[in-house]
Design a protein around this motif. Structure first.
Motif, PDB file in Angstrom:
ATOM      1  N   TYR A 106      -0.502   6.654  -6.334  1.00  0.00           N
ATOM      2  CA  TYR A 106       0.688   5.960  -5.781  1.00  0.00           C
ATOM      3  C   TYR A 106       2.243   6.251  -6.464  1.00  0.00           C
ATOM      4  O   TYR A 106       3.113   6.648  -5.886  1.00  0.00           O
ATOM      5  CB  TYR A 106       0.280   4.574  -6.074  1.00  0.00           C
ATOM      6  CG  TYR A 106       1.238   3.531  -5.328  1.00  0.00           C
ATOM      7  CD1 TYR A 106       0.989   2.982  -4.068  1.00  0.00           C
ATOM      8  CD2 TYR A 106       2.497   3.308  -5.749  1.00  0.00           C
ATOM      9  CE1 TYR A 106       1.901   2.116  -3.596  1.00  0.00           C
ATOM     10  CE2 TYR A 106       3.388   2.312  -5.463  1.00  0.00           C
ATOM     11  CZ  TYR A 106       3.156   1.739  -4.096  1.00  0.00           C
ATOM     12  OH  TYR A 106       3.786   0.837  -3.354  1.00  0.00           O
ATOM     13  N   PRO A 107       2.288   6.273  -7.851  1.00  0.00           N
ATOM     14  CA  PRO A 107       3.484   6.516  -8.480  1.00  0.00           C
ATOM     15  C   PRO A 107       3.872   7.990  -8.338  1.00  0.00           C
ATOM     16  O   PRO A 107       5.096   8.293  -8.150  1.00  0.00           O
ATOM     17  CB  PRO A 107       3.257   6.210 -10.052  1.00  0.00           C
ATOM     18  CG  PRO A 107       1.705   6.325 -10.320  1.00  0.00           C
ATOM     19  CD  PRO A 107       1.285   5.653  -8.810  1.00  0.00           C
ATOM     20  N   THR A 108       2.648   8.772  -8.335  1.00  0.00           N
ATOM     21  CA  THR A 108       3.448  10.315  -8.126  1.00  0.00           C
ATOM     22  C   THR A 108       3.900  10.581  -6.545  1.00  0.00           C
ATOM     23  O   THR A 108       4.948  11.188  -6.630  1.00  0.00           O
ATOM     24  CB  THR A 108       2.176  11.209  -8.067  1.00  0.00           C
ATOM     25  OG1 THR A 108       1.466  11.029  -9.448  1.00  0.00           O
ATOM     26  CG2 THR A 108       2.425  12.537  -7.960  1.00  0.00           C
TER      27      THR A 108
ATOM     28  N   THR B 258       0.843  -1.129   0.070  1.00  0.00           N
ATOM     29  CA  THR B 258      -0.227  -0.074   0.118  1.00  0.00           C
ATOM     30  C   THR B 258       0.777   1.154   0.039  1.00  0.00           C
ATOM     31  O   THR B 258       1.954   1.335   0.250  1.00  0.00           O
ATOM     32  CB  THR B 258      -1.059   0.111   1.252  1.00  0.00           C
ATOM     33  OG1 THR B 258      -0.170   0.177   2.333  1.00  0.00           O
ATOM     34  CG2 THR B 258      -1.724  -1.139   1.272  1.00  0.00           C
ATOM     35  N   LEU B 259       0.101   2.583  -0.282  1.00  0.00           N
ATOM     36  CA  LEU B 259       0.825   3.442  -0.364  1.00  0.00           C
ATOM     37  C   LEU B 259       1.470   3.709   1.356  1.00  0.00           C
ATOM     38  O   LEU B 259       2.601   4.347   1.257  1.00  0.00           O
ATOM     39  CB  LEU B 259      -0.268   4.857  -0.486  1.00  0.00           C
ATOM     40  CG  LEU B 259       0.219   6.053  -0.686  1.00  0.00           C
ATOM     41  CD1 LEU B 259       0.419   6.529  -1.982  1.00  0.00           C
ATOM     42  CD2 LEU B 259      -1.052   6.955  -0.391  1.00  0.00           C
TER      43      LEU B 259
ATOM     44  N   LEU C  89       2.691  11.799 -11.984  1.00  0.00           N
ATOM     45  CA  LEU C  89       1.982  13.181 -12.597  1.00  0.00           C
ATOM     46  C   LEU C  89       2.938  14.387 -12.681  1.00  0.00           C
ATOM     47  O   LEU C  89       2.437  15.408 -12.770  1.00  0.00           O
ATOM     48  CB  LEU C  89       0.883  13.419 -11.577  1.00  0.00           C
ATOM     49  CG  LEU C  89      -0.353  12.330 -11.748  1.00  0.00           C
ATOM     50  CD1 LEU C  89      -1.452  12.762 -11.066  1.00  0.00           C
ATOM     51  CD2 LEU C  89      -0.934  12.342 -13.405  1.00  0.00           C
ATOM     52  N   SER C  90       4.274  14.222 -12.081  1.00  0.00           N
ATOM     53  CA  SER C  90       5.208  15.289 -12.074  1.00  0.00           C
ATOM     54  C   SER C  90       5.332  16.183 -13.323  1.00  0.00           C
ATOM     55  O   SER C  90       5.218  17.432 -12.976  1.00  0.00           O
ATOM     56  CB  SER C  90       6.483  14.702 -11.794  1.00  0.00           C
ATOM     57  OG  SER C  90       6.623  13.951 -10.352  1.00  0.00           O
TER      58      SER C  90
ATOM     59  N   GLY D 189      10.654   9.614  -3.120  1.00  0.00           N
ATOM     60  CA  GLY D 189      12.114   8.864  -3.444  1.00  0.00           C
ATOM     61  C   GLY D 189      12.031   7.603  -3.137  1.00  0.00           C
ATOM     62  O   GLY D 189      13.286   6.737  -3.009  1.00  0.00           O
ATOM     63  N   VAL D 190      10.908   6.807  -2.897  1.00  0.00           N
ATOM     64  CA  VAL D 190      10.724   5.466  -2.990  1.00  0.00           C
ATOM     65  C   VAL D 190      10.729   4.751  -4.403  1.00  0.00           C
ATOM     66  O   VAL D 190      10.052   5.280  -5.150  1.00  0.00           O
ATOM     67  CB  VAL D 190       9.284   5.180  -2.139  1.00  0.00           C
ATOM     68  CG1 VAL D 190       9.347   3.538  -2.058  1.00  0.00           C
ATOM     69  CG2 VAL D 190       9.522   5.767  -0.796  1.00  0.00           C
ATOM     70  N   GLU D 191      11.573   3.858  -4.499  1.00  0.00           N
ATOM     71  CA  GLU D 191      11.722   2.825  -5.707  1.00  0.00           C
ATOM     72  C   GLU D 191      10.428   2.136  -5.859  1.00  0.00           C
ATOM     73  O   GLU D 191      10.410   1.336  -5.006  1.00  0.00           O
ATOM     74  CB  GLU D 191      13.060   2.440  -6.039  1.00  0.00           C
ATOM     75  CG  GLU D 191      13.107   1.824  -7.424  1.00  0.00           C
ATOM     76  CD  GLU D 191      14.566   1.221  -7.634  1.00  0.00           C
ATOM     77  OE1 GLU D 191      14.953   0.472  -8.566  1.00  0.00           O
ATOM     78  OE2 GLU D 191      15.486   1.444  -6.612  1.00  0.00           O
ATOM     79  N   THR D 192       9.704   2.033  -7.093  1.00  0.00           N
ATOM     80  CA  THR D 192       8.702   1.018  -7.141  1.00  0.00           C
ATOM     81  C   THR D 192       9.270  -0.272  -7.962  1.00  0.00           C
ATOM     82  O   THR D 192       9.800  -0.017  -8.922  1.00  0.00           O
ATOM     83  CB  THR D 192       7.474   1.429  -7.611  1.00  0.00           C
ATOM     84  OG1 THR D 192       6.977   2.594  -6.768  1.00  0.00           O
ATOM     85  CG2 THR D 192       6.234   0.377  -7.714  1.00  0.00           C
ATOM     86  N   LYS D 193       9.084  -1.488  -7.359  1.00  0.00           N
ATOM     87  CA  LYS D 193       9.630  -2.697  -8.134  1.00  0.00           C
ATOM     88  C   LYS D 193       8.609  -3.630  -8.551  1.00  0.00           C
ATOM     89  O   LYS D 193       9.005  -4.781  -9.107  1.00  0.00           O
ATOM     90  CB  LYS D 193      10.597  -3.268  -7.382  1.00  0.00           C
ATOM     91  CG  LYS D 193      11.856  -2.431  -6.795  1.00  0.00           C
ATOM     92  CD  LYS D 193      12.773  -3.107  -5.893  1.00  0.00           C
ATOM     93  CE  LYS D 193      13.946  -2.256  -5.178  1.00  0.00           C
ATOM     94  NZ  LYS D 193      14.902  -2.832  -4.479  1.00  0.00           N
TER      95      LYS D 193
END
Length: 490
Positions: free
Chosen positions: A368-370, A129-130, A388-389, A376-380
């Motif tokens: 979540y990805p935003t 989760t987030l 959305l940056s 600074g958390v890498e999603t794997k």
């Protein structure tokens, strides 16, 4: 007032200084501390239910409108599903709910001409989760309000990455006690004094957590039970809006053709004038304002990303018919724009410009990805949403397609169906009979003019793309009833 204990390990004190070889002091924490995150999720709030999106709005939302002036407002923001639990799943995971068969509110299994698709009515325990992801950066995490993502305690917020859970449990709404007024009789929150109003209570607890954790990164996820039914408002605000409604003219309702087989007519609200609903909207707005003021008072507003959105469209076709989404078609439980287009306002200090408006197409899968990118958390693992940056900076997103999949009979009257949006075009596919409709949303926001006969090649291309997506996420469809006809299949 509930008090909160901060983590025993604070983030390097108030200010860490490193002295260089030439004697200069460098404020390291100011450069390295990731931004705080505040998410406001309002239950059942329609796109047209706030003044920032609708200058003619009957409901008064001064706090949200002022917030929009300091942030970026999105005019093409969506929920991943036209009802609550699936969208809540997408916000927590960054994924389309179809991937785990969480495609209806938990546990909605209504049948119609056919039985609905199989439903998974809990967020799988192996999802990251987030809140769990932000633990990598030592965030203090707080949840308040409606959860509706699992039946038993192991699925509750405090076991899904949140340090504090105020009021989030298995029920979808405040169905016990006096509903929106104390005693709440909610097993996941300390009781309030008699008559305490739920939106204000949740805002106070959120504000207290912000103040207690202002010296370290934090996530505050305030998921209002408002403005979901039961329709109960503060008496002072109800009185105010009854007087306001008396000055309006015109009929509040009309009838439209029924969308589900066997239903000839359906009631539809076409005018905003429901005094109780208006009272609920304004009380929610006041609660939002209380939390925003606390960010300022705690001195953290300049390092806090604030997101405001809803889980599905406004309730306009059933259960009290409290709001109108016009000019958007349909409402909660419908795959049309009234059911999936949401208020989306994001403030990212140093990135968004005050009062900016974006037409970029965004969705609940993008939160979540935003947040991961900002923290600074890498999603794997697999993520369907996009960071959305670029849009928040005023640039274009590298996205051309969004998908929806709702293989259920909505208790608001909406039929089972799916949809795909590519650019300005949206194709809607009905699961009872396979009928498709094509709309140009830029020219026809109300989805009144079906262009499918005029653009067969576009229909074929979009439908093929939608069906390919169905396969990629293992989408499930309507099931045959015993002795009944075979359902349509893509």
């Amino acid at each position: 007032m509930k008090t909160f204990k901060t983590s025993t390990t604070r983030f390097l004190g108030k200010l860490a200084l490193v002295v260089t070889t030439i004697g200069f002091a460098i404020p390291c924490e100011a450069e390295t501390r990731p931004p705080n995150i505040v998410v406001f999720l309002v239950d059942d709030l329609g796109y047209m239910d706030i003044g920032a999106n609708n200058p003619e709005c009957f409901y008064e939302t001064p706090s949200i409108d002022q917030f929009a002036k300091t942030a970026m407002r999105f005019t093409n923001g969506y929920a991943a599903n036209p009802v609550c639990s699936p969208t809540r799943y997408s916000l927590m995971t960054g994924k389309y709910p179809t991937r785990v068969r969480a495609t209806n509110y938990f546990s909605g299994k209504r049948s119609g001409k056919f039985n609905p698709a199989p439903l998974n009515d809990e967020m799988p325990l192996d999802e990251i989760t987030l809140a769990q992801a932000l633990k990598e950066k030592n965030y203090a995490t707080f949840f308040a309000g409606k959860w509706h993502l699992g039946k038993t305690k192991e699925y509750y917020p405090q076991n899904r990455g949140f340090d504090v859970n105020i009021g989030g449990y298995n029920k979808g709404g405040p169905y016990t006690g006096k509903k929106y007024f104390a005693p709440f009789k909610n097993p996941e929150m300390e009781e309030s004094p008699e008559g305490d109003h739920l939106p204000d209570r949740l805002a106070r607890d959120s504000a207290a957590f912000i103040e207690a954790n202002k010296d370290k990164p934090f996530l505050v996820y305030l998921s209002f039970y408002s403005v979901h039914t039961p329709l109960i408002g503060r008496p002072d605000l109800v009185k105010k809006y009854k007087a306001k409604a008396e000055k309006l003219k015109g009929n509040a309702f009309t009838e439209v053709p029924g969308a589900v087989a066997g239903k000839k007519k359906q009631k539809l609200r076409v005018k905003q004038d429901h005094a109780v609903y208006a009272a609920m909207v304004e009380a929610m707005d006041q609660a939002v304002g209380k939390v925003l003021k606390q960010l300022e008072a705690s001195g953290v507003a300049d390092n806090t990303i604030v997101v405001f959105t809803s889980d599905n469209g406004g309730l306009s076709t059933s259960e009290g018919w409290p709001t109108s989404n016009l000019p958007l078609r349909g409402g909660k439980g419908w795959i049309y724009e009234g059911g999936i287009r949401e208020p989306w306002i994001i403030r990212y200090p140093g990135v968004t410009k005050p009062g900016a408006v974006s037409e970029e197409v965004i969705c609940s899968i993008d939160l979540y990805p935003t947040v991961m990118k900002a923290s600074g958390v890498e999603t794997k693992h697999v993520i369907d949403g996009v960071d959305l940056s670029p849009a928040l900076k005023g640039e274009s997103l590298e996205r051309d397609t969004l998908y929806w999949h709702y293989p259920h009979y909505s208790n608001q009257g909406g039929p089972p169906g799916g949809a795909i949006r590519v650019g300005d075009y949206k194709l809607v596919e009905r699961y009872e009979d396979g009928k498709v409709m094509l709309f140009n949303l830029k020219k026809d926001l109300g989805e009144k003019n079906d262009l499918s006969a005029q653009h067969p090649e576009r229909v074929s291309e979009m439908r093929a793309k939608l069906h390919k997506w169905y396969q990629s996420v293992d989408a499930q469809f309507l099931q045959k009833k015993k002795g009944g006809p075979e359902p349509w299949r893509p």
